[in-house]
Every structure is written in structure tokens, then in C-alpha cells.
Scaffold this active site. Structure first.
Site, PDB file in Angstrom:
ATOM      1  N   HIS A 174     -12.579  -7.910  -6.042  1.00 14.57           N
ATOM      2  CA  HIS A 174     -12.415  -7.081  -7.237  1.00 14.57           C
ATOM      3  C   HIS A 174     -13.556  -7.235  -8.231  1.00 14.57           C
ATOM      4  O   HIS A 174     -13.710  -6.390  -9.121  1.00 14.57           O
ATOM      5  CB  HIS A 174     -11.080  -7.410  -7.895  1.00 14.57           C
ATOM      6  CG  HIS A 174      -9.914  -7.127  -7.010  1.00 14.57           C
ATOM      7  ND1 HIS A 174      -9.643  -7.900  -5.888  1.00 14.57           N
ATOM      8  CD2 HIS A 174      -8.972  -6.179  -7.024  1.00 14.57           C
ATOM      9  CE1 HIS A 174      -8.580  -7.414  -5.278  1.00 14.57           C
ATOM     10  NE2 HIS A 174      -8.157  -6.361  -5.936  1.00 14.57           N
ATOM     11  N   GLU A 208       0.836  -1.206   0.000  1.00 10.20           N
ATOM     12  CA  GLU A 208       0.000   0.000   0.000  1.00 10.20           C
ATOM     13  C   GLU A 208       0.867   1.252   0.000  1.00 10.20           C
ATOM     14  O   GLU A 208       0.585   2.225  -0.702  1.00 10.20           O
ATOM     15  CB  GLU A 208      -0.925   0.009   1.227  1.00 10.20           C
ATOM     16  CG  GLU A 208      -1.925  -1.126   1.263  1.00 10.20           C
ATOM     17  CD  GLU A 208      -2.716  -1.249  -0.028  1.00 10.20           C
ATOM     18  OE1 GLU A 208      -3.085  -2.385  -0.364  1.00 10.20           O
ATOM     19  OE2 GLU A 208      -2.945  -0.230  -0.703  1.00 10.20           O
TER      20      GLU A 208
END
Ligand SMILES: CC(=O)N[C@@H](CC(=O)O)C(=O)NC[C@H](CC1(C(=O)N[C@@H](Cc2ccc(O)cc2)C(=O)O)CCCC1)C(=O)O
Ligand SMILES: [Zn+2]
Length: 634
Positions: free
Chosen positions: A490, A361
Site C-alpha cells: 500500500h 474481495e
């Protein structure tokens, strides 16, 4: 600058273009900040109020995009004549409107479907296998922990099945309407279907073929690893559940989607008497906190002479799961389009896996920071795969025993061939096992968008790919009542996925280039193999990486890749070079045990029972038309 009267016509055009683009850039960034903030508020606190505010902001942002696009269109026929490629590329990107091209009511429906599917996924809870009256188990941290730690075949099957029952099944109808609206938007943008529109950022008409070629080069290594792990699982669960030549039951691989087998390392470790490489226990015993994990990651970036996180990052990020509210726990990195506010939202647990995720991240945020002063049209990765690769590249160094020793998470490093194989296997269980999964998600979605896979075949087409590429099978037979793709973030979240397959290939190319710059890798020096390289504190490596990240998407990705690595193509030979010692060892070990490489089955993994609305009775009766397919899965 030169006064007007002496400028040529083309110089005047260029000056006007610069001013025009700058004005759109400023307004676009302001609109983006507002829209991103409402999206953040919803993702970090799922309430009706936040949902409505997000929906309104999305429509308002689409209005702005449409206005900007219409103003760009007035330049058609002129911007193409500009000599400055930097300006032309901005016009090229701003000529694609996206889903804002949909009529307002369609766009509202499209946005609501995506938000609704995400909400179902992010708030789904299931009942406890051992205590059926307790029905509050969530994906993070509860189900993730069970899949990671339980070795109870039936408990794993329960969790695997019920998660899919409470997510995929519940959004199958949403997805039908979503696909139709997505394709309508794609056509309004001049694409045949949404799959083609998703590939646009890769700027290559051989992209799908290139991917197929990469997979062909990597499949043999995957098959060797698959055969080895299947043997280890057969030893653990017995031949009845894990057969010699069949696909592996998907719920035994330590992960809800069988995309990362790292958590069954303890069942697969080649040389058990060697020290464990999972430093989770050390992190816990040393009192690591999520904050400490983020600071550790930032220190790595700074040691490379890259940019540290700004104050707003520490002020506004959410790095631990807040209690007492629903939120999207799936980790994410956020750019608020104002060169000031950057955040990570992550329900961080103190585990090694989450330490890797923190680097992933923060890699996104580092990219945001490196290109923050570019025009908005260029504030993206060179391609989406590059954005996914940044953090993982640093994590390749962090994961080495040498680095873990350096930061005090290992108290000894055994530098011998057996320890090497143990390390490479632990890396392969997350990097190699991911490849077929990273490839198949959009293989499935491209076929759904193009209509090659029809609605009634959605789930069995999914299992066809899962069987063919991953060599896994569902623990219980599936049907078209199920919608297993919808059980993976997703798909309801409508985030393209091929970017991760690209990342898992190019991150090793980046790693190799940086290791050479750091003097940590020398192909001719056996004491400096690629898998032992740790680039930390190398400003040569960090500067080279920064130089590429600062380009954003202002250059085509082959050029960005060349600046860092000297090559313009994705190249699978680097990841294979990294794992070469393991590949040789696996081939020998599998041969020694007479393992069958590959998989076969005559089981029916998925039946195309079709829910048909009969003329007589309104309710959808499961009129199985007897098309119970044989041979393999679907
Ligand atoms: C506002 C916004 O959405 N921003 C984007 C970033 C951007 O576009 O700027 C973003 O934050 N996306 C979230 C997504 C989260 C994760 C993910 O989904 N990973 C894949 C595959 C994978 C697995 C292992 C691995 O090492 C690397 C990737 C999965 O878990 O299946 C979960 C933890 C890791 C990354 C991400 O960070 O990519
Ligand atoms: Zn990512």
C-alpha cells in the site's frame, strides 16, 4: 413535471441542478470506464505498452475531472442554496478535484512515480536461501509460502531481509519526490498536506482522536496476546532469539509484515488435542479449485438475499495466477463504472486464508452492485472502512466451526470451552494482531506528509512505531539506507490504510447487528455468544445489510452505521465482547506462566546513518554522523 411558467425560482434552480449533475454523471462514468480498463490491463499484464496506455488514460481522465470541476465551480454560491441535501452533497463531493489539480507535467511525474513504485514491488524477485543461484522467487506464492510454512530461523531472516532489499530500498528516492508532489496536490485542494486530504472522506474533525481512543481500548487485549505468543515462540526458537521481555523478531510471525499471525497457529494452539480449525487440508483433499471457492462465496451472498455476481464477472475476472507474464498479484476488486462490468483479480491458492480473501474481495463487488444505480459521486462506501468491512463480516460467519461443518469442510464440531478457546485464538491471530499494524501504517504516513517525520528519519520512525505498537523488532538492524515501509504493497501502491483499522472495528459492530437480526446472538443467552454466530441464509440479516450498502456514500457514515446498528459511533467494546472468553483465558495463562506483559529492549533496532553528499566527493558517502540512538528503536 410542472410546466416551466408555474415554477418558482428555487424550483427552477433545482431542476437545472439535477440536469447539470446528471450530464456530468453520464460523461464521468464513461471516462471512468475507459481509465479503469487501461488500469486493469496494466495490473493484469505488466508491459511497456500497457504502462504507456495507462499513463495516457490517467492524464486524459484528469483532463475530464478538471473540466467537470471548473463547471461545478460556476455553481458556487448557488448550489449551497439548494434545499435538497441529496443534490448539495453531490456538489460538495464534486468540489474536490484531487491530484488532477496538479499542473500537467507534475501530474505526469506523480502518476509515473506511483506506477514505477508499484512495478518494482509487483515484479521483485529474490534468490532462494537454499539454492542461491535460483533467483526467481516471487512474493506470491513463493515468499508468502516460506513465511507461512518455514520454521528455519535463518531461512526466514534471509527472505525477510532480501524482500526489503529488492523493494523498499529501491523506491526510497521515488518516494521522496512522490511525497513532495502529493503535498503540492493537497495544497492545491485547500488541504495542508496529503494526510489531511486522505481523511476528508471520514467527514469528522475528531477522527484521529477517535482512532487513538479505540486503540487505547484494544491495546490491553493485544498485549496479552503478544505475551502469550512470545512464550510459544520462545519454546520453539529458544530464549536467545525470543527473549522473555523483549520485542518479537518480526520474521517469525508467519507473515512478511507481521500483520496477521494466523499461520503460526500450529505453534500457539492452546489445546493441541482438539481438532484443527485450518480446513486447508480438507479443501485440497476435496479437490477445491479457486472457481469453487468463488462460487462458495457467491452462494453465501445469495443466501442472504443479496445480489449474485453478473455474467461479466465470471467472464472477465482473473482468479488464478496466469503463467508467463508479470502482473500485480495483490488481490483486488474492480468497478468499471458502467453498472455492468465488475471484476476480481486474485492469484488464488487453495487455502483457508485465500477463501477468506475471496469473501473480502467479493464484499467489495457486492457493495459495487448494491450502489450501482446511484450517481457516481455516491458510488463509494459510506466511508472507506465500510467498504473494507463488508466481505470480512460474511467471513466472520464462514470461519465458525458450525459453518465449516455445514459446508462439509469440517466433519465434526466439538462444542466445549477448550475448543472455543482454540477457535477464538485462531481468530485473534488474524483480527487482534492486525489492529496495531492497521493503525500504524497511516500514523507513519500522516507524519511523513505533514513533515513531522523528516526524510532522514523515515525508516527509524517506522521502526519506532513497529516497536511501540506491535512489540516487534527487525531480525537484523536497520538503517536509513533501508525503506521498510516500501516493502508493503500500500505504500508504493499509494493506497490509504486507516480504512482497514476502521474496518476491523466496525465489522464486529455490523456482525453483532446482523446476528441479532438473524436470531443467532442473544446477549442474555450463554448458548448464543457472538463468536458462534453464523448469519448464512438469514434474509433478515441480508436485507438489513443491503439497506445500508444501497446508500453508498449518499449519507454521512454515522447515519449509515445507525441504520444498521442503532449507534452512530465506532465502538471497540463489540470486538472485545467477541473475544472476551479468550481475553480472560490469556490473562490467566500469562499469569500462571509469570509472563511479562509488554516489551522492553536496549537494542538499537535502527541507526540513523545518513547518506550525506559531501562538498568534496560527489558520490553519497555514508557519513555516519554518529547519531546512533539508544533506548528502544529509533
Ligand atoms: C481497484 C482497487 O484497488 N480496489 C480496492 C477495493 C476498493 O477500494 O474498492 C482493492 O481491491 N484493494 C486491494 C486490497 C487487497 C487486500 C489488502 O490489501 N488487504 C490489506 C489489509 C487486510 C488484511 C486482511 C483482511 O481480512 C482485510 C484487509 C493487506 O493485505 O494489508 C489483500 C487481500 C485482502 C484485501 C483490498 O481488497 O482491500
Ligand atoms: Zn478490501
Amino acid at each position: 413535471h410542472t410546466p416551466d411558467h408555474v415554477r418558482t425560482e428555487s424550483e427552477q434552480l433545482e431542476e437545472d441542478a439535477r440536469n447539470f449533475l446528471h450530464e456530468l454523471d453520464v460523461k464521468g462514468s464513461e471516462e471512468c470506464t475507459v481509465a479503469t480498463m487501461t488500469s486493469w490491463n496494466y495490473a493484469s499484464d505488466i508491459t511497456e505498452k500497457h504502462k504507456k496506455e495507462k499513463a495516457a488514460a490517467e492524464l486524459k481522465y484528469a483532463e475530464w475531472e478538471k473540466e467537470a470541476w471548473e463547471r461545478v465551480r460556476k455553481w458556487n454560491g448557488k448550489w449551497e442554496t439548494l434545499s435538497d441535501p441529496y443534490l448539495k452533497r453531490q456538489f460538495k463531493f464534486m468540489s474536490i478535484l484531487g491530484t488532477a489539480a496538479l499542473p500537467k507535467h507534475d501530474l505526469e511525474k506523480y502518476n509515473n512515480l506511483v506506477t514505477e513504485m508499484s512495478t518494482v514491488y509487483s515484479t521483485a524477485k529474490i534468490c532462494d536461501y537454499k539454492n542461491p543461484r535460483s533467483c526467481k522467487l516471487e512474493l506470491e506464492p513463493d515468499l508468502t509460502k516460506i513465511l507461512r510454512t518455514s520454521r528455519d530461523y535463518d531461512e526466514l531472516e534471509h527472505v525477510w531481509k532480501m524482500w526489503r532489499y529488492n523493494t523498499g530500498r529501491r523506491i526510497r528516492d521515488h518516494y521522496k519526490l512522490f511525497v513532495r508532489l502529493a503535498n503540492k496536490a493537497a495544497k492545491l485542494n485547500g488541504f495542508d498536506n496529503m494526510g489531511d486530504m486522505w481523511l476528508y472522506p471520514y467527514e469528522s474533525d475528531t477522527f484521529r482522536d477517535d482512532l487513538a481512543e479505540l486503540w487505547q481500548q484494544l491495546n490491553p487485549l493485544y498485549q496479552q496476546l503478544h505475551a502469550y505468543v512470545r512464550r510459544k515462540l520462545r519454546q520453539k526458537y529458544g530464549e536467545h532469539y525470543v527473549t522473555r521481555r523483549g520485542p518479537i523478531p518480526a520474521h517469525l510471525l508467519g507473515n512478511m509484515w507481521a500483520q496477521n499471525w494466523g499461520h503460526i497457529y500450529d505453534l500457539a494452539i492452546p489445546f493441541p488435542h482438539k481438532a484443527s480449525l485450518d480446513v486447508t487440508p480438507q479443501m485440497v483433499s476435496k479437490g477445491y479449485t479457486p472457481r469453487r471457492m468463488f462460487e462458495l462465496s457467491e452462494e453465501f451472498f445469495v443466501s442472504l438475499n443479496l445480489t449474485r455476481m453478473p455474467p461479466e464477472f465470471w467472464q472477465h475476472s482473473i482468479i488464478e495466477k496466469p503463467q508467463g507474464r508479470d502482473l500485480v498479484c495483490h488481490a483486488s476488486a474492480w468497478d468499471f463504472c458502467n453498472a455492468k462490468d465488475f471484476r476480481i483479480k486474485q492469484c488464488t491458492e487453495v487455502t483457508m486464508n485465500d477463501l477468506i480473501t475471496v469473501h473480502h474481495e467479493m464484499g467489495h463487488v457486492e457493495y459495487f452492485l448494491q450502489y450501482q444505480n446511484l450517481p457516481k459521486a455516491f458510488r463509494d462506501g459510506a466511508n472507506p472502512g465500510f467498504h473494507e468491512a463488508v466481505g470480512d463480516v460474511l467471513a466472520l460467519s464462514v470461519s465458525t466451526p458450525k459453518h465449516l461443518l455445514k459446508i462439509g469442510l469440517l466433519n465434526e464440531v466439538q462444542d466445549d470451552p477448550e475448543a472455543d478457546i482454540n477457535f477464538l485464538l485462531s481468530m485473534a491471530l488474524s483480527k487482534i494482531t492486525f489492529l496495531p499494524f492497521g493503525y500504524l501504517i497511516d500514523l507513519w504516513r500522516w507524519d511523513v506528509f505533514s513533515g513531522k517525520t523528516l526524510e532522514n528519519d523515515w525508516n527509524c520512525a517506522w521502526w519506532d512505531l513497529r516497536y511501540k505498537l506491535q512489540g516487534i523488532k527487525p531480525p537484523v538492524q536497520r538503517s536509513e539506507y533501508d525503506f521498510d515501509p516500501g516493502a508493503k504493497y500500500h505504500i508504493p501502491g499509494n493506497t490509504p490504510y486507516i480504512r482497514y483499522f476502521v474496518s476491523f472495528v466496525v465489522q464486529f459492530q455490523f456482525h453483532k447487528a446482523l446476528c441479532i437480526k438473524a436470531g443467532e446472538y442473544d446477549p442474555l443467552d450463554p448458548s448464543k455468544p457472538l463468536h458462534k454466530c453464523d448469519i448464512d441464509h438469514s434474509t433478515e440479516a441480508g436485507n438489513a445489510l443491503g439497506d445500508m450498502l444501497q446508500l453508498g456514500s449518499s449519507k454521512e457514515w454515522p447515519e449509515a452505521l445507525e441504520i444498521l446498528t442503532g449507534t452512530r459511533k465506532m465502538d471497540a467494546s463489540v470486538i472485545r465482547e467477541y473475544f472476551k472468553p479468550l481475553e480472560l483465558w490469556l490473562a490467566k495463562d500469562n499469569e500462571r506462566h509469570g509472563e511479562f506483559i509488554g516489551w522492553e529492549t536496549d537494542e538499537i533496532l535502527c541507526t540513523s546513518e545518513v547518506v550525506k553528499k559531501t562538498a568534496k566527493s560527489e558520490e553519497g558517502v555514508a557519513a555516519s554522523d554518529g547519531v546512533v540512538v539508544g533506548g528502544g528503536s529509533a
